[in-house]
Design a protein around this motif. Structure first.
Motif, PDB file in Angstrom:
ATOM      1  N   CYS A 157     -94.248 -32.105  -9.575  1.00 37.60           N
ATOM      2  CA  CYS A 157     -93.780 -31.021 -10.299  1.00 37.60           C
ATOM      3  C   CYS A 157     -94.007 -31.348 -11.860  1.00 37.60           C
ATOM      4  O   CYS A 157     -94.048 -32.270 -12.247  1.00 37.60           O
ATOM      5  N   VAL A 158     -94.728 -30.154 -12.380  1.00 34.04           N
ATOM      6  CA  VAL A 158     -94.920 -30.124 -13.918  1.00 34.04           C
ATOM      7  C   VAL A 158     -93.975 -29.292 -14.486  1.00 34.04           C
ATOM      8  O   VAL A 158     -93.787 -27.980 -14.078  1.00 34.04           O
ATOM      9  N   ARG A 164     -88.273 -33.918  -5.394  1.00 28.11           N
ATOM     10  CA  ARG A 164     -87.572 -34.781  -4.211  1.00 28.11           C
ATOM     11  C   ARG A 164     -88.352 -34.539  -2.796  1.00 28.11           C
ATOM     12  O   ARG A 164     -88.213 -35.146  -2.047  1.00 28.11           O
ATOM     13  N   LYS A 165     -89.001 -33.395  -2.839  1.00 24.77           N
ATOM     14  CA  LYS A 165     -90.021 -33.107  -1.407  1.00 24.77           C
ATOM     15  C   LYS A 165     -91.164 -33.978  -1.399  1.00 24.77           C
ATOM     16  O   LYS A 165     -91.609 -34.654  -2.157  1.00 24.77           O
ATOM     17  N   ASP A 166     -91.583 -34.034  -0.101  1.00 25.40           N
ATOM     18  CA  ASP A 166     -92.666 -34.943   0.070  1.00 25.40           C
ATOM     19  C   ASP A 166     -93.936 -34.415  -0.836  1.00 25.40           C
ATOM     20  O   ASP A 166     -94.160 -33.265  -0.879  1.00 25.40           O
ATOM     21  N   LYS A 216     -88.822 -39.447 -12.203  1.00 24.79           N
ATOM     22  CA  LYS A 216     -89.695 -39.603 -11.047  1.00 24.79           C
ATOM     23  C   LYS A 216     -90.572 -38.417 -10.418  1.00 24.79           C
ATOM     24  O   LYS A 216     -89.462 -37.500  -9.997  1.00 24.79           O
ATOM     25  N   GLY A 217     -91.795 -38.300 -10.419  1.00 25.43           N
ATOM     26  CA  GLY A 217     -92.342 -37.372  -9.885  1.00 25.43           C
ATOM     27  C   GLY A 217     -92.519 -36.203 -10.923  1.00 25.43           C
ATOM     28  O   GLY A 217     -92.993 -35.192 -10.224  1.00 25.43           O
ATOM     29  N   ALA A 262     -87.124 -29.205 -11.634  1.00 26.30           N
ATOM     30  CA  ALA A 262     -88.297 -29.992 -11.551  1.00 26.30           C
ATOM     31  C   ALA A 262     -87.825 -31.260 -10.497  1.00 26.30           C
ATOM     32  O   ALA A 262     -88.561 -31.554  -9.580  1.00 26.30           O
ATOM     33  N   ALA A 263     -86.546 -31.799 -10.963  1.00 24.95           N
ATOM     34  CA  ALA A 263     -86.384 -32.747 -10.088  1.00 24.95           C
ATOM     35  C   ALA A 263     -85.933 -32.510  -8.756  1.00 24.95           C
ATOM     36  O   ALA A 263     -86.286 -33.328  -7.656  1.00 24.95           O
TER      37      ALA A 263
END
Length: 255
Positions: free
Chosen positions: A48-49, A195-197, A10-11, A190-191
């Motif tokens: 994040c990449v 988790r940040k906005d 996720k993200g 990265a995870a």
């Protein structure tokens, strides 16, 4: 073979480079990498990449054979512009970029990781700019973001490499792990970032770039001018003619 993008969590967007045998990228490869990084950063779901590579090493720079096959300057100009775009795409990516570095990170690889936001490296990773041995110049801008000024100069002039452990001691590598754990360690970092906005993390990236003491784009572009001079004067070809090729017939550098 080429550049691929996946979503391992996720993200998170995972951009993977795979140009066997040594990840020495052709002109198109640099542009493809730039496009993938910019697209990942534009995705509103991505926070994040992770930039990673398959094979023996993270990056061996430019495919010099492609440059040598060109009787004019088209391939050199293409490599120059392609590297510039790929390095800028890492730096300008709208979200943080974590580089997962395995094996060798040379030439253009330094341009990529030097512009990354964080680096996770395997224990066998080595970093360096063998440009003077390959008839080229460039990416001192980015090496200077990884090591202190005098060490950067010594590494550049000698074409020596620094280990992941040495860069960790300088604070430029976040974590050093066994090769088998590299991808997981990079994704773990990265995870945590993801988790940040999402909106706030993008503001943070823009803010941090805005306070950089050196304009990495202008600085690298300045360096590239000397690569052109080396090629036009003939010294680049003279040096490359004496440079040992590996079994694949490819070698890497940063124009």
């Amino acid at each position: 073979m080429g550049v691929s993008t996946s979503g391992p969590g996720k993200g998170i967007s995972l951009v993977t480079v795979n140009f066997p045998p040594v990840n020495a990228l052709p002109v198109k490869g640099w542009y493809d990498l730039a496009d993938a990084l910019r697209a990942a950063g534009r995705d509103p779901e991505v926070r994040c990449v992770v930039l990673a590579a398959e094979g023996r090493g993270f990056n061996a720079g430019v495919d010099i054979k492609e440059v040598q096959r060109d009787t004019g300057h088209g391939a050199l100009i293409g490599a120059n512009r392609g590297c510039y775009e790929a390095f800028a795409a890492v730096y300008e990516c709208e979200v943080p970029v974590v580089a997962a570095v395995n094996g060798f990170c040379l030439g253009g690889g330094i341009g990529l990781v030097g512009n990354a936001d964080a680096i996770v490296a395997s224990e066998d990773a080595v970093f360096g700019l063998p440009e003077l041995d390959r008839g080229a110049l460039g990416a001192a801008t980015h090496l200077a973001r990884l090591v202190p000024q005098h060490l950067m100069r010594a590494l550049y002039y000698t074409s020596r490499t620094a280990t992941a452990a040495e860069l960790h001691a300088h604070g430029s590598v976040w974590k050093v792990v066994p090769p088998a754990e590299l991808r997981a360690a990079a994704l773990e970092l990265a995870a945590e970032i993801a988790r940040k906005d999402g909106y706030l993390i993008r503001l943070a990236k823009a803010a941090i770039n805005g306070i950089d003491p050196v304009d990495v784009r202008r600085s690298y572009r300045f360096e590239q001018g000397f690569t052109f001079e080396a090629n036009l004067s003939g010294v680049a070809d003279r040096v490359r003619d004496t440079f040992g090729k590996d079994a694949s017939g490819k070698d890497g550098s940063t124009p």
